[in-house]
Each structure stands twice: as C-alpha cells, then as structure tokens.
Design an enzyme around this catalytic site. Structure first.
Site, PDB file in Angstrom:
ATOM      1  N   LYS A 119       4.837   7.061   4.692  1.00 11.07           N
ATOM      2  CA  LYS A 119       3.892   6.629   3.663  1.00 11.07           C
ATOM      3  C   LYS A 119       4.486   5.577   2.730  1.00 11.07           C
ATOM      4  O   LYS A 119       3.770   4.718   2.217  1.00 11.07           O
ATOM      5  CB  LYS A 119       3.399   7.829   2.851  1.00 11.07           C
ATOM      6  CG  LYS A 119       2.531   8.739   3.706  1.00 11.07           C
ATOM      7  CD  LYS A 119       1.658   9.638   2.884  1.00 11.07           C
ATOM      8  CE  LYS A 119       0.755  10.414   3.841  1.00 11.07           C
ATOM      9  NZ  LYS A 119      -0.261  11.185   3.156  1.00 11.07           N
ATOM     10  N   GLU A 203       1.985   8.506  -7.751  1.00 10.77           N
ATOM     11  CA  GLU A 203       0.839   7.602  -7.827  1.00 10.77           C
ATOM     12  C   GLU A 203      -0.016   8.021  -9.008  1.00 10.77           C
ATOM     13  O   GLU A 203      -0.067   9.201  -9.360  1.00 10.77           O
ATOM     14  CB  GLU A 203      -0.038   7.752  -6.568  1.00 10.77           C
ATOM     15  CG  GLU A 203       0.325   6.860  -5.414  1.00 10.77           C
ATOM     16  CD  GLU A 203      -0.614   7.070  -4.235  1.00 10.77           C
ATOM     17  OE1 GLU A 203      -0.327   6.494  -3.181  1.00 10.77           O
ATOM     18  OE2 GLU A 203      -1.622   7.801  -4.366  1.00 10.77           O
ATOM     19  N   ARG A 294      -4.482   6.308  15.266  1.00 13.71           N
ATOM     20  CA  ARG A 294      -5.071   7.056  16.394  1.00 13.71           C
ATOM     21  C   ARG A 294      -6.573   7.077  16.222  1.00 13.71           C
ATOM     22  O   ARG A 294      -7.097   6.593  15.211  1.00 13.71           O
ATOM     23  CB  ARG A 294      -4.541   8.481  16.378  1.00 13.71           C
ATOM     24  CG  ARG A 294      -4.791   9.104  15.000  1.00 13.71           C
ATOM     25  CD  ARG A 294      -4.552  10.572  14.946  1.00 13.71           C
ATOM     26  NE  ARG A 294      -4.463  11.058  13.571  1.00 13.71           N
ATOM     27  CZ  ARG A 294      -5.511  11.372  12.802  1.00 13.71           C
ATOM     28  NH1 ARG A 294      -6.754  11.240  13.261  1.00 13.71           N
ATOM     29  NH2 ARG A 294      -5.345  11.799  11.568  1.00 13.71           N
TER      30      ARG A 294
END
Lengths: 508, 170, 508, 170
Positions: A119, A203, A294
């Site tokens: 990430k 965040e 995916r």
C-alpha cells in the site's frame, strides 16, 4: 506475440470458478477445474470440461498450493491459468512461477502485482501519477515523535493502516492524541501477526466517505481504458455487501476525471489486464485508496451497464490481442445492482451457516443474472468464504433496478442454511438507500444495533399461521389414531384420499 | 380443534385450527381465516391464506417449540406452543422459549479467539459473550436472553467443533 | 383519464403468467393468479400474491371461460386483467366484456382486435395505410372462375389462406392450375371446421421468405412508436422455434422503412398498447402479413436489445400514461436470441412429453435470461401447450449471443420428460444459422428427414461408458451377494465405506 | 469384471468394467479408460472419464435394454446388453433391441385423427403410421423399424389414453 489459448486451468472454486468456466465455454476454450476433497461434487466441477483433485479441504492444502496447481496445469496441458479473485490471484510468486513454467498467468505482470500490493508503494505511485490521495504519511518504523508530528499536521481523527493490509486488519481510527501511541502500537502488532509486516502509515480519516472504484482494462499494446465506476459503499466490517453502477453521485465530468486518474496509475504501474482502482469520495473530492490487481467480485455490474464481458476481455488480453474498442466506444446503459448472497445468519451477527442446501432455487426473469457457486443439495463447506451466489440485477433506471432486485430476492429460495437474502431485502427497502444517500458508514448508521430483522406485522402473522398449520398437520400425522378423537382422524384420512381426486381450491 | 400460542417478534398470536372439507378453518386472535394447503416436496408447502399465495418452508430451530418459517424471501424465527402449556408458562412468569436459550454452543468448527465473560457476570440480551474465528471471519456469539453466566467451558485459543458447549447462562 | 392500477388479474398460466407477475412485482402492483385443477401447485400460483381456482384442467372449462375470469376479478377487486398471449388475449368479446364490467383490459380496444383479427380486413387496412402486401386477392365464396383468373394474374405457385386463420390451418400451397380447385375446396373446408368461417383468399407464394416482425407500442395520447424488429424465420409447422433481434439482414434504413410501415397500420387501426406487425421479407422487399394484437412469446429479445420492459409499458399505457420516451430515444444494443424450450421429443416427431420434472435446473450467468413456467418436481400437464420455458440470451455481437446460447443449453438440466434442448443445440451449431442465412424453410431444407439427432461420436462413446457403469453399479447393488462372487461383493462394500472417508479422486 | 455391448446411433461399443480401489477401470473397444463416479441425488451421477467431467442422468426408455443418457444438454438413446447375450442375438441375425419396437402405443392421451396403414402393409422405419391430436397439435407416430402391420387397434376419431395399444408390427 499473439497466442491462441486453448485450455485454461481455473485455479479457484465457487461462483468465480463457475463464472470463468462460462467465459471459456463462450470462447470454445477447454475449462479445467481443480477441487479439494469437500468440493468433489461442487458446481464448478460439474460444469468444467475436465476436473482434477488437488488435495484436502483446507485451502492451504489445496487451492493455495502453487505446486499442485502447476502440476495439474502441466499434466492436462493448460496454456493458461485464471486465478479468479482471492487464493493465488494477487500472489506475485505464483505469477512468477507461471512465467517460469511458460504458462500464461491471466492477470498483470508479477512485478505490477508486487508493487501495487504494497500500500505504501502504491500510494507513492499514485502520487507520482498525479492522483489525489488522502492527506497522510509513511511514518516509518517506531519513530513515534515524527508520527505524532505528521498526525498533528493532518489533523485528528486519523486512520492508521497496515502497509501490507487488507480486509480491515491492522486498521484503526485514532480520534485524539492521547490514544495515538497505543493505537499505533496495536495496529503494528496486528499487522505483524496478520501479514508478517509491521509497517503502518497514517491517513486523514474521512467521516462519511463513499467507496467508488473504477474498472480498468489494459492490453499489451499500450491501450489503457476505463469502464466507468462502481459504487460499493454498503459495507459490513470492510466487506462489500451491495455494489452498483453507476454511482448515484456520478456525473459524466466526474467520471471522466476519475477514469483519467485510474488510467494514469495503470500507466504508471505498467498495468496489463483487468483491474480496479479504488477511491474514497467525499464532498465532491475523490482520493486514491488502492489498486486490486485482479477481477473483482462485483465485476458483473460493470458488465451489465457496459455490455462488455470482462472475463472474455481478460483472456483476449492474455492472448496478446489489442482491445477491440476505444474509450469513446464504451457506453453506459441503465443501472445494475449486485447483492452478495452469503450463507450467514444475520440474526446471529452474520455467523456463517454450513450444511446441505435442502432446497435451492434461483430467481430469474427480466434483468436478473445469478452467478451462483452452488446448486440444490450441495453442501456449504466450512473451509471457505461462505458466499453462495451473486444476484446481479439490471434496470433501465436505478429505481427499476431496485424494484427488480427486491422481486428477485423474494423469488430466491434457500433452505437448509441461513442466508443474507432477508438482510438484502431490508436494504432494498431502506429510504436512504433508495435515495442514493450512501457512505461506508451506511450500515452502522442505519442499523446501529445490527438489527436487520425488520419484519412486517403482516408477514409475522402469516408465518404464525403457517407454523400453526404445520404443527397441526405434523401432529395429526404422527398421532394416526388419537384417543377419543376418531372423527377428526377419519376426516383427515378422507382429506388425503380426496386430495388426489379433487381440486385444490375445492368448489368454493 | 387445536389451539396454539405463537410468538413472533415479541407479538403473540392466539390461533385455533380446525380441519373442514379440504381446507383449514382458523381463528387468529379471534379473526376467522380460511387456508388451503398443498404439500410440496421435502417439507415445503404451498398455502393459500384467504387466497393470498405463499410458498413456505419450515424447519426446527433449536428447541421443540422453535421454528424458522421461510416465506417471501425472509426467515421468520418464532415460537409455537400448545395454548394450554403457554398459559401455564405465563402463569409461572417465564418468557416464551426462554428455557432453551441458556446454553451457548459453537455454531461451527473454529477457533475461540476471545471469551468476554466470566462465571457470575450478569449479561444482557445480545451482549457479546465470545468470539470464534472460522472461514477467516470473526464471529461474535451473543446472549439470546438476559441472564447470569453459570459456567464457561471455552478458553481463548481453543479449537472447537460444531455443537461444543461454550458458555452456560441461567 | 390516468388511473393507477393497483391489482391485476393474470388470465393465463405458464411462463407468460410468471412474466406478467414479475412485472407487477416490479411496479408494486398486486398480482392475482388463476389456476385450473392440474395447476394448483404451478409456479405462477406460487409467485402470485393471490390465487383463485377457476375450474377443471381443460382450458375450455377454466382459462377460456370469460365468466369465471370476470367473477374472480370482481371478487378480488382487480382493476385490470392482463391476458398474456393465447387463451382470451385476442378475443374481442372478452375485451368488450371487460369494458362493460369497468375492468381495464390490458390490450388494444375490442374493435381493433376484431378488425385486425380478420385477415382480409387487416389486409385491406394495410393497403389503405400504404403498406406493401404480397400480390393476392380476396376470392369470395365459391366463385371458382374468378379465383382462377386472379391466381393466373398473380402467377403460380399461390398460397391459399383462411381469412380467420392462424397456425397454418386452412393454409395450402398450390403449385399449378390442375390442383387449384381441389386445394381451394380443401382449404375452405378446413377453415370452416377449424374456425367456423370458410372464407379463404390467395396470395403469391414466396419460396424462401424470412419472417421479420416489428414491435410497436402505442399510447392513448396519439404516440405510435416501433421498437425495431425480430427475426423469427426458424419455424416448424408454422410455429416459431428460434427468434432473434436484430435480424441479420437489417440495416438502419430498412428498419426505418419497416418501422414506419408498422406505425402506419397502427395509426390506421387506432392501435393502443403493445403489438406486433408481421412481415415476410425476400430479396430486399417486405410484405405485410398480419398484426398480432397482444404481447408475443418472443417479446424478451426486444426487451434485451432496447432495455425497455414491454409488460411494464403495457401497464403504463393501460393506466393512461403517455409513453416516457420518443422514437429517437429508443436505441439498440447487442444481439438477443430466444429458444423456445418445449417438453417434446425431437426423436419422435416432436410429440409432446408429459410427466414430472424429476430434475430441473435452469442455466444462468452472463447474458442469460430464463423465463420458465415450471420449477423442479412440477408436472407437465397434458392439457396445454407443452412449452416449459424460454431461454433468452444476450451478447454484444450475434456470435457471442450464439456461443452463450450454446453454453446455456449445455447447462440446462431437464429430466423426467424429453425436451427440445438438444434440438436447439443442433440449430446453434448449424453453419447456415451461424451465417445468418435464414428463411422460413430453414428447418425443412436443412433437416429434410426431421433428423435433429446429430450426436458427435465422442458424446456417443461417453454415453456408452456412462450406461455401462450405471448397469454395472445397479446390478451389483441389486445382487448384494452374487453366488460364487464373494470377492467382488466385498470389494464393493469396501468402496462404499471408503467413499465416505476418502477423496473422490483418490491418491492419483 | 462385466462385459457389455452398447449400441449408440448405429455404432457398437464393446465395453468391459472392473472395479478397482475407488475407481472403475474400463476398456472401450480395447482402449483403456479410467472413470471416477460420484453418486448424486435422484438417480444422477457425476463421472470423471479420463478426467473429463460429466453430469449424467440415465433413465429407462421402454424395454429392459433401452436407456436414455442425458449429458451435455443432449438426450442420447442407446441399447445396452450383456456381451454374451448380444453375441447370441447377433448369431440369430437380429438387430439390437429390435424385439421391443413392434408395439406402437399412444404416447399421450389424445384423439386419433388419422390411421395411415392397414393390416398386412409393409412399412419402412420412420414411415408415418397414425396421427394423434393432443395439446392442439397433431403428432405423427412413426414406425421405429421396418416391418409388416400385424394388427391395427386404433380407429379414426377414437379417444385414446396414454399407453393404449394402437398398431402392432411384426
């Protein structure tokens, strides 16, 4: 480099294996299933052209074992492996292994999977590609003072997230400075035990964001397209529950901007295949969240509004074909909604419910698509994710899609295990949902007590009547000659005899 | 004629059933209702309740008096008792089906990842008692009634099979 | 005049009753089913909100009896009756009766049904409205010399048709003058005994026409729209078997011309509701055939390519609403194919096959819509049309639609009765069909011996293997202790015991 | 070991079957084939024939030796016999299942609208023999084998029930 694929090993089970097998059929490609002990008569095994046993039921001994998958692929002569979602789909080692074995892995390059799977790296790439990200920071290892400084800059509340994270693990909302250190430590510990990687970052916490994601398709010829958005704000414990396309807040202008952002990170990461760029959206602004490298569970809603078969496109891209359409040729029609139907008991905190499907009947008719992983008399095994099917419904308008979804939910018959069908009905009836007023906190705000059991009084009364008749009939059947009640008994027998001869409604 | 007390979602129905030529004549809290019933395969039935059509699937849910009625896409859990027994129970001041709810068993095989109560604790209905991890999900077991913890058989980190007794209330 | 409909009596059974009930659900309208003796546990009864018995199994004593339908409508308080197709759908007396009883008949005015139902009158109306018709003539009653003169003008071969006709009854191809008188007489006799009306007329016989029809929607506010065409050339004994939209020969220009023709006769006949204008098409020219004043069996292919729900539109029109879109707003996307799945035995001249559906599983997945009138364990009764379901499949291209149809046919499971699933598979594999080279003579030309049983040798061998194992297992089960064969028996019992413990694939 | 003769679409298969630890070892016209079989509900089964997957439904079709195998969306009618009996039959010059095909019975209730043969007529396989109207459709009954009409039990205009004997061939 174009190579026609003739045989695909589907390295998955359940509805997504069924989905991929169907795409193979549509392309006249031989579909090979693999199965663990408990899946020997599963639907994906029945539908496939060939099927190979790959070990005991736990996925760590079957669907996750690279060696076994590769062995079957070599044995049956598969050109390609489609990993579906979950299991080996986002595992860069597996993608590498396929490359080494000269088997096409239907997905992005191993390198792309690896980088976007981290990430922190993905966040860096997004920033490089000019995508808006939530204000936040990599806070390094154990450097608490720097972390606190960054958190102050961003402003509380902040979200602590694991770099290797997913599914809400290692994630914590921190509301004030006092609890910051402890939360940071707990998140890092959780992340280490869940992912073997204690790196965390922080965040800005958005209080009522929407989850909006963009579907991308990228070929090996440098074409990067987006297929519009899906709104997946209705989540329970960070798991999506209901998804739809388009998003109720979308405008053509916003779609163009978000689509461009998605295409930019695809380019930055040298993306190939189908993928999803996830964003948070609040108050007119959107922020990059992550890329899923995916096929997504919710891909059918995009298929229904664009008319494009994403699995067929994945296969065409893997064969080296250029995309057969341009960005301008992608158009959107109507509205699609997906409900994930789980074998879970909403009255007991969504505990998984296992056992035999004593009755199972899927809904059908206008606008209804069911991607089911099971059929009647199948067992829901204890070893895997308990999703049994996806109900995906199209309507000309959002309202029609909702009404048709309600209808389809009412037609659905699942017995033997509990299911989330009734839970979805409650959502379809929710006024805020119908108004399109969504956020990822929708469920906790609307149903703070987890009480989805909003049964009408009329239904309750009818259920009471049904139970009373059932008890009456059952007890009369058991007590064939109740003492002192000969008259009733003979009436009953007469009824049975006459039922074969006469009409149900009688002569009224 | 049979007479039952049915409890659904906290509401109580006093229901009588009588079989008359090919249909059932019922009263529901005094109101007359006419029902036709058609047996379907595997325990299901089709009911016409005052000509409204319902496909119904009924299964046992724990105790003798517990049922789940599946109709209109909804699972409806309820209790059904003989009217006379329900009267006796009410005289004794007990809640419908109350006696059945005191044993908390593992609903599936899994790992006990948390036990949140100890013997002697007073618990409220829906209070979390323990957490089991299975299918990669954490599942919270809650109290079905108010009560006191009588025994705790589960320990954190323990593997359990479906049906294993975890916590007893009283 | 707008009146919100709250309750609809569905005066039909089978898949079309199910279809209409679904539309009611989607509009939150109460749906009322009616049923004959043998339909007491039919799917349409289970799905409806209310259900009323209307008599014995033969349709002449139940579904066709006006008094019973009206009585139920009054009793249950229905605002409207939807007749579906067949039964009372094209009966002007029934439409009249509804009007007299102040119940909305969901269909055109009785007068329109009556006039368009007479083929000679309809032909006149078409000529007045400027539609091209096949050269032909009304030949009056018994005036053989005039008839012969007309036939000579038109040129042999000619087609003799009953004015009141339908379904091929009273229809005859006459190839030369010699057989003209006899054929005329036979056709008139057949028409009299079938319809109580001996009037016949003659038309130029087209040798390889396509059957192409235009869907129309007309409201009570003077809006007459068309929703494009359906090609229904694949017919057996004048019954449609496979339908598709768009037609492989269609161009936007031809569609505009045929659509305009259809709208013109709608205007001429003061049409209200959904209807179909049927044409023959050959060598670039099209000719008016007839108007069907009701919903067609094959309406879903139009729904899939236009995104418009025709039954919902019928109801909105019946409520007095103006159409919510204009001709320009109707767009076409992709391709849809419908296969009518019948309980018939293609190996025995399509003889209807009745009995219990011992197993029944509908296909699903991308592009697949199943409008089924039955569910597992239902009986196929002897009294009605033996259609059990319509499989309707959408694809982005005609080729994708065909491939998906093939896949869906392979997924379909029907046992207990014979079905036409295999027959449809043969059609989907036919090269001429795949090339779009169609005519109403397609089946007789391609399969002159009615031999649809084109099984691959590979399938035959696998069926042989399956039968051998089945016989082996069955006989070993029956003979639990075969004399002098103790070893085999013990092996068998061991197998059964181990099967519960070990994996299906074993340790290979 | 069992040995069967199976006739499908005019092709003949000589098949042996043997049960070996959890699977079936077969030969089909001499070629070896490995089959795993999983019993499904209601007479259906799942076969892995050399690892190709097939859901199969088998039912009787008239005589003892007649089956319809439903697989891959297709009904496959076939005859299966013990190998030894098939050899005897062939020595006698008879066709597989031939003896079963001589009685033409009504496949459904309906009205006989036409009888197209008389006693003594020679008929060819697939020749129309009679027409029955049912479900508003005319259904043509055809000869399943070549033969001679031995008896005609049906008359035009007659109502028949399912299974009523209509025409006998020999």
């Amino acid at each position: 480099m174009a190579k026609k694929i003739r045989k695909i090993l589907v390295a998955n089970r359940g509805e997504i294996a069924v989905r991929i097998i169907r795409a193979c059929r549509d392309l006249e490609i031989t579909a090979v299933a693999v199965y663990s002990d408990c899946d020997k008569s599963a639907y994906h095994v029945r539908l496939a052209d060939e099927a190979y046993h790959i070990g005991p039921s736990p996925s760590s001994e079957s669907y996750l074992v690279h060696d076994k998958l590769i062995e079957v692929a070599r044995k049956c002569g598969a050109d390609a492996i489609h990993p579906g979602y979950g299991f080996v789909s986002e595992n860069p080692e597996f993608a590498h292994r396929c490359q080494a074995e000269k088997i096409i892995f239907i997905g992005p390059k191993a390198e792309t999977i690896s980088r976007l799977g981290d990430k922190l790296v993905a966040r860096e790439m997004a920033i490089n590609a000019g995508l808006p990200v939530v204000p936040g920071a990599d806070i390094g290892e154990n450097d608490f003072n720097i972390a606190l400084e960054r958190a102050r800059e961003i402003g509380f509340p902040v979200l602590v997230k694991a770099a290797a994270g997913g599914g809400g693990k290692g994630m914590r909302v921190v509301r004030d400075e006092e609890s910051f250190e402890e939360s940071l430590q707990t998140a890092a510990n959780e992340a280490r035990s869940a992912f073997g990687d204690s790196r965390v970052f922080i965040e800005k916490y958005l209080d009522r964001p929407r989850h909006i994601e963009i579907q991308i398709l990228c070929d090996t010829h440098g074409n990067f397209l987006h297929l519009g958005e899906r709104e997946c704000s209705i989540q329970r414990r960070h798991q999506k529950v209901v998804e739809e396309a388009p998003s109720p807040v979308m405008t053509p202008e916003l779609r163009a901007r978000m689509g461009e952002a998605a295409v930019n990170i695809a380019r930055e990461s040298d993306y190939v295949g189908a993928g999803t760029v996830e964003f948070m959206y609040q108050d007119g602004a959107f922020y990059f969240l992550e890329v899923n490298t995916r096929l997504q569970v919710e891909h059918p809603v995009t298929e229904m509004v664009t008319g494009i078969d994403l699995v067929q496109e994945q296969i065409a891209i893997a064969e080296g074909d250029p995309l057969s359409f341009t960005q301008d040729e992608i158009t959107f029609r109507g509205h699609a909604i997906e409900c994930r139907i789980y074998a879970e008991d909403p009255d007991e905190g969504f505990i998984p419910s296992t056992g035999e499907l004593k009755h199972y009947r899927i809904p059908a008719g206008p606008g209804v698509r069911v991607d089911s992983g099971v059929i009647i008399y199948n067992e829901i095994p204890v070893y895997y994710d308990p999703m049994i099917a996806k109900l995906v419904v199209w309507g000309k308008t959002r309202e029609q899609a909702i009404e048709r979804t309600r209808r389809a939910l009412e037609e659905y018959r699942v017995s033997g295990v509990r299911s989330t069908i009734g839970f979805h009905r409650v959502i379809m009836d929710n006024e805020k949902f119908r108004a399109g007023d969504l956020s990822t906190r929708f469920l906790e705000e609307e149903y703070p007590d987890n009480d989805y059991h909003q049964m009408s009084e009329a239904l309750g009364e009818k259920a009471a009547i049904a139970a009373a008749i059932d008890k009456f009939v059952t007890e009369r059947k058991i007590a064939l000659d109740p003492v002192g009640n000969g008259r009733q008994k003979s009436n009953w027998l007469t009824w049975h005899r006459r039922a074969n001869l006469r009409s149900f409604g009688g002569s009224h | 004629m049979a007479r039952y007390t049915v409890t659904v979602d906290g509401r109580e129905y006093d229901i009588t059933v009588e079989y008359r030529s090919e249909h059932y004549r019922m009263t529901v809290n005094g109101r007359e209702v006419e029902v036709y019933r058609e047996d379907l395969q595997r325990g299901r039935s089709l009911l016409l309740i005052d000509n409204t059509s319902h496909e119904v699937d009924i299964r046992y849910n724990g105790g003798d008096n517990e049922r789940i009625v599946f109709m209109q896409g909804t699972d409806v859990p309820l209790q059904i008792e003989e009217y006379n027994l329900a009267q006796l129970r009410k005289t004794a001041g007990m809640a419908a089906g109350g006696a059945k709810e005191t044993m908390i068993a593992a609903p599936m095989p899994g790992l006990v990842v948390d036990v949140r109560v100890a013997v002697g604790d007073n618990v409220k209905k829906n209070q979390p008692l323990a957490v089991i991890e299975a299918m990669k999900m954490e599942n919270i077991l809650k109290a079905r009634t108010d009560g006191t913890v009588k025994a705790v058989h589960a320990t954190k980190g323990q593997s359990v099979d479906k049906g294993d007794k975890l916590i007893e209330l009283e």
